[in-house]
Design a protein around this motif. Structure first.
Motif, PDB file in Angstrom:
ATOM      1  N   UNK A 192     -51.322  36.007 -27.617  1.00 15.93           N
ATOM      2  CA  UNK A 192     -50.994  35.603 -26.332  1.00 15.93           C
ATOM      3  C   UNK A 192     -49.585  35.098 -26.160  1.00 15.93           C
ATOM      4  N   UNK A 193     -48.664  35.782 -25.263  1.00 15.97           N
ATOM      5  CA  UNK A 193     -47.459  35.315 -25.166  1.00 15.97           C
ATOM      6  C   UNK A 193     -47.543  33.837 -24.496  1.00 15.97           C
ATOM      7  N   UNK A 194     -46.248  33.055 -24.890  1.00 20.76           N
ATOM      8  CA  UNK A 194     -46.309  31.728 -24.496  1.00 20.76           C
ATOM      9  C   UNK A 194     -45.373  31.812 -23.011  1.00 20.76           C
ATOM     10  N   UNK A 195     -45.932  31.020 -22.110  1.00 20.97           N
ATOM     11  CA  UNK A 195     -45.307  31.006 -20.788  1.00 20.97           C
ATOM     12  C   UNK A 195     -43.933  30.513 -20.932  1.00 20.97           C
ATOM     13  N   UNK A 196     -43.099  31.175 -20.104  1.00 22.37           N
ATOM     14  CA  UNK A 196     -41.579  30.632 -19.870  1.00 22.37           C
ATOM     15  C   UNK A 196     -41.273  29.220 -20.066  1.00 22.37           C
ATOM     16  N   UNK A 197     -42.095  28.590 -18.993  1.00 25.12           N
ATOM     17  CA  UNK A 197     -42.061  27.237 -18.678  1.00 25.12           C
ATOM     18  C   UNK A 197     -42.325  26.321 -19.967  1.00 25.12           C
ATOM     19  N   UNK A 198     -43.533  26.685 -20.638  1.00 30.12           N
ATOM     20  CA  UNK A 198     -43.935  26.254 -21.838  1.00 30.12           C
ATOM     21  C   UNK A 198     -42.588  26.300 -23.127  1.00 30.12           C
ATOM     22  N   UNK A 199     -42.288  27.294 -23.120  1.00 31.51           N
ATOM     23  CA  UNK A 199     -41.272  27.787 -24.086  1.00 31.51           C
ATOM     24  C   UNK A 199     -40.019  26.925 -23.926  1.00 31.51           C
ATOM     25  N   UNK A 200     -39.670  26.798 -22.625  1.00 32.15           N
ATOM     26  CA  UNK A 200     -38.564  25.999 -22.134  1.00 32.15           C
ATOM     27  C   UNK A 200     -38.690  24.582 -22.453  1.00 32.15           C
ATOM     28  N   UNK A 201     -39.845  24.055 -22.191  1.00 31.77           N
ATOM     29  CA  UNK A 201     -40.153  22.649 -22.281  1.00 31.77           C
ATOM     30  C   UNK A 201     -40.041  22.054 -23.870  1.00 31.77           C
ATOM     31  N   UNK A 202     -40.970  22.963 -24.653  1.00 35.87           N
ATOM     32  CA  UNK A 202     -40.986  22.659 -26.128  1.00 35.87           C
ATOM     33  C   UNK A 202     -39.641  22.601 -26.735  1.00 35.87           C
ATOM     34  N   UNK A 203     -38.670  23.886 -26.524  1.00 37.22           N
ATOM     35  CA  UNK A 203     -37.514  23.731 -26.939  1.00 37.22           C
ATOM     36  C   UNK A 203     -36.526  22.540 -26.528  1.00 37.22           C
ATOM     37  N   UNK A 204     -36.654  22.243 -25.495  1.00 37.82           N
ATOM     38  CA  UNK A 204     -35.816  21.035 -24.985  1.00 37.82           C
ATOM     39  C   UNK A 204     -36.141  19.680 -25.544  1.00 37.82           C
ATOM     40  N   UNK A 205     -37.426  19.393 -25.461  1.00 38.29           N
ATOM     41  CA  UNK A 205     -38.327  18.260 -26.086  1.00 38.29           C
ATOM     42  C   UNK A 205     -37.979  18.459 -27.705  1.00 38.29           C
ATOM     43  N   UNK A 206     -38.156  19.465 -28.283  1.00 42.78           N
ATOM     44  CA  UNK A 206     -37.945  19.500 -29.930  1.00 42.78           C
ATOM     45  C   UNK A 206     -36.448  19.005 -30.122  1.00 42.78           C
TER      46      UNK A 206
END
Length: 239
Positions: free
Chosen positions: A1-15
């Motif tokens: 299941x594709x990851x939502x853009x907002x979740x992808x964005x949050x994950x990358x910034x927090x990482x």
């Protein structure tokens, strides 16, 4: 299941923040550049940045680049829920602090639960409810017992605070209950509770406090030095 853009964005910034790639004081790239590098639209990026600002991770500066905060100082309780998703960056000293906080919070709630609603706690402690030996299941059971005590005590605000620790406690508890010794000690604690719940609230508070202190001592024996750890940083800790 594709990851939502907002979740992808949050994950990358927090990482990037938690890994130390973007330490405190770092200016984020310009909005257009950051959105393109993440492969998301600017509206998606803006909404994610607003969420991260509300949580205390960053400060949005209109007309200038957003900047990374010292989230230990600017963040709220929601920081803990977010950190639980990034366990590789959690300082071991944070678990120690949470266990110390639990010693202050849980035993008084256990006493109030024994006064106001002992039956709800006792219902979890029957032989057919015991968790067995799987560390994860044991940890989830232990969490549920603590949660029930706080709810039975009528401390709803305390429960809301405690819920922010849930993932951290269950993940840490899974490690803690790898040991048969800790499982056996907890089983002794569970076995002592049912009769006392209906007869001696003060004793319930005492044995709950003793159990919490043993947990803290055992955790510190697993990771010597966490008791006197320095102030946490945004960098990954050594295992």
């Amino acid at each position: 299941m594709p990851i939502r853009p907002s979740v992808h964005t949050e994950h990358n910034i927090l990482h990037r923040i938690l890994s130390g790639t973007w330490p405190e004081g770092t200016s984020l790239p310009p909005e257009r550049e950051l959105a393109e590098s993440l492969g998301v639209t600017r509206p998606t990026l803006r909404e994610t940045l607003k969420l991260l600002e509300r949580q205390g991770w960053i400060t949005i500066r209109h007309g200038r680049s957003s900047v990374v905060n010292d989230f230990w100082k600017s963040g709220g309780m929601g920081i803990l829920s977010t950190l639980a998703r990034y366990t590789e960056f959690i300082p071991l000293s944070l678990i120690t602090e949470l266990l110390e906080l639990r010693i202050e919070l849980l035993p008084p709630c256990a006493r109030l639960a024994a006064i106001h609603n002992p039956a709800s706690v006792a219902a979890l402690l029957t032989p057919d409810q015991m968790p067995g030996e799987d560390p994860r299941i044991f940890s989830e059971f232990d969490w549920h017992l603590q949660e029930t005590m706080i709810l039975a005590a009528g401390r709803r605000v305390s429960l809301l605070m405690y819920n922010d620790f849930k993932a951290l406690f269950i993940n840490g508890g899974t490690l803690y209950f790898q040991s048969s010794e800790t499982r056996e000690e907890s089983m002794e604690y569970y076995a002592a509770l049912p009769d006392l719940l209906f007869t001696d609230p003060d004793a319930v508070e005492k044995i709950a406090a003793d159990a919490m202190k043993k947990s803290l001592a055992y955790w510190q024996s697993l990771f010597p030095g966490t008791a006197d750890a320095e102030e946490p940083t945004t960098k990954a800790e050594e295992p």
